[in-house]
Design an enzyme around this catalytic site. Sequence first.
Site, PDB file in Angstrom:
ATOM      1  N   GLN A 203       0.828  -1.227   0.000  1.00  0.00           N
ATOM      2  CA  GLN A 203       0.000   0.000   0.000  1.00  0.00           C
ATOM      3  C   GLN A 203       0.853   1.264   0.000  1.00  0.00           C
ATOM      4  OE1 GLN A 203      -3.203  -0.007  -0.416  1.00  0.00           O
ATOM      5  NE2 GLN A 203      -3.569  -2.184  -0.092  1.00  0.00           N
ATOM      6  N   LYS A 226      -1.350  -2.847  -7.814  1.00  0.00           N
ATOM      7  CA  LYS A 226      -1.796  -1.749  -6.948  1.00  0.00           C
ATOM      8  C   LYS A 226      -1.104  -0.433  -7.322  1.00  0.00           C
ATOM      9  CE  LYS A 226      -2.663  -4.795  -3.055  1.00  0.00           C
ATOM     10  NZ  LYS A 226      -4.083  -4.918  -2.695  1.00  0.00           N
ATOM     11  N   CYS A 364      -8.831  -8.664   4.722  1.00  0.00           N
ATOM     12  CA  CYS A 364      -7.688  -9.558   5.010  1.00  0.00           C
ATOM     13  C   CYS A 364      -6.906  -9.055   6.215  1.00  0.00           C
ATOM     14  CB  CYS A 364      -6.758  -9.700   3.804  1.00  0.00           C
ATOM     15  SG  CYS A 364      -7.541 -10.416   2.381  1.00  0.00           S
TER      16      CYS A 364
END
Length: 406
Positions: A203, A226, A364
Site C-alpha cells: 500500500q 496496486k 484480510c
Amino acid sequence: MNLDVERIRQDFPILKRQVHNHPLVYLDNAATSQKPLAVLNSMNEFYTTINSNIHRGVHYLSDLATESYENARKTTKNFINARSDREIIFTSGTTASINLVAYSFGERYINEDDEIILSVMEHHSNIIPWQLMAERKKAVIRVIPVNDNGELVLEELEKLISKKTKIIAVTHISNTLGTVNPVSEIIKKAHSQGIPVLLDGAQAVQHGTVDVRELDCDFYVFSGHKIYGPTGIGVLYGKEELLSQLPPYQGGGDMIDNVTFAGSTFNVLPFKFEAGTTNFAGAVGMAAALDYFSNTGIDSIVSYENDLLKYVYEKLSRIDGLTLFGKSASRIPVFSFILDHIHPYDTGMVLDKLGIAVRTGTHCNQPLMDRFGLPGTVRASFCFYNTFAEADALIDGIMKVKQMFG
Ligand code: PMP
C-alpha cells in the site's frame, strides 16, 4: 506543480464508464488500481510485436523479449533506488514475495524457539507465510500491538525484541487504517540488535517515493496491480548479501546452473529465485506503470492526495453516527468506517447502486478487526485520479444509506 486530474483521468479509459446508470466512482484502489493507456499499450505492443520466451532462444524475438524484461528490472531497481539489478526478484505479487522470504529465510536462519515479530495490523499475506514457517520450524510469532488511533505501539516493540528475534516483518502502510508506520525508526531499532526487517509495501509504493537504500530495509515487497500495473506481477527487493545466503524457494527452469540426478547447482541472483516462465509481459507492463507514475510527478501526487485526505477526513468526521478507524496524523486517503446500526455490507450494496465502488469486510485484516471488536468495515480508498466531486458523491451516498436504514 498542481496535478491536472481531469487530464490524468483521460489516461484511464475505465473511469469513463457507467455503473448502474451512474458515473463510476472508483474508491477501491487499495484492492487494485485502474490501468492507464500507457500500461495497456505497452503490453499490447509487447504481445503484438515482441512476444517470445526470455533467457532461452537464440532467435531475434527472444533477445528482444529478454531485453524488455531486463529493462523492466532496471526500471524497477531505479524506481526504489536499489543498488543492483540482482536485488530485484520478479514474483507474482506481494503475497508470493513474502512466501518466498518466509520460506527461504526460515530455512536458512530460523530454528526451534526463534522468534519472528509481526504487528496486529498485518495483512493475512504477512501473517500466514510466517505462521506456516513457524509451524515447520517450531518458532514463535510475537505481535506489536496497535493503539486506539490505529498506530503501532513502538514501546512494546522494544519489549518484544530479544536475542531470539530473527526477523521483523511489518507493513509500511496499513491497507485498512491508512496509517503510515514509522518504519525508519523500526529499522533502526532492529538493526541496532542485528535483526533484519521486511517491509510490506503493497500500500506504500503507489502513495509516495520509496527509497530502499535510505530506508535501509533488508527486504521490500510490492504488487504491480496496486501501482497502476497489471495483475500477476510483483517485486521482492532484498539486499544482495542477504539474498545470496538464502536457498532457492521454487525449483524449475531458469533458476538452475547445472542439473544432474546426482545433484544440481543454482543460477546467480536474481534468477535463482525466478523458477519457470515468469510473467515477463507483466514485468514490461509494470515498468510502464512505474514510468507513468514517476512521469506524472510523485511529489505532486503526494500533495494532491494529501489535500483529498484532509477534505474527506473532515467531511467523514462530521457525519453523525459514523465511526472512523485509523486516526493517525501520518496517513494516506484510505478510510475505514462503520455506520451505527448498519451492517458494512448493506452500506456497500447501497453505495454500489449509486455507482460508488468501495470494499466491505475484514480486508484480510482479521486480527486488526478483532483488536477493534469489529465484524468488518466499509473501506473507501482514494488515489490521485479521484476527484473532490467523487469525495462529495461518497458523502452524499453515505447520507442516503443513513436515510434508508435510519
Ligand atoms: N499486504 C498488503 C498491505 C495489502 O494491502 C495486500 C493486498 N490487499 C497484500 C499484502 C497482498 O497483495 P497481493 O494480493 O497483491 O499479493
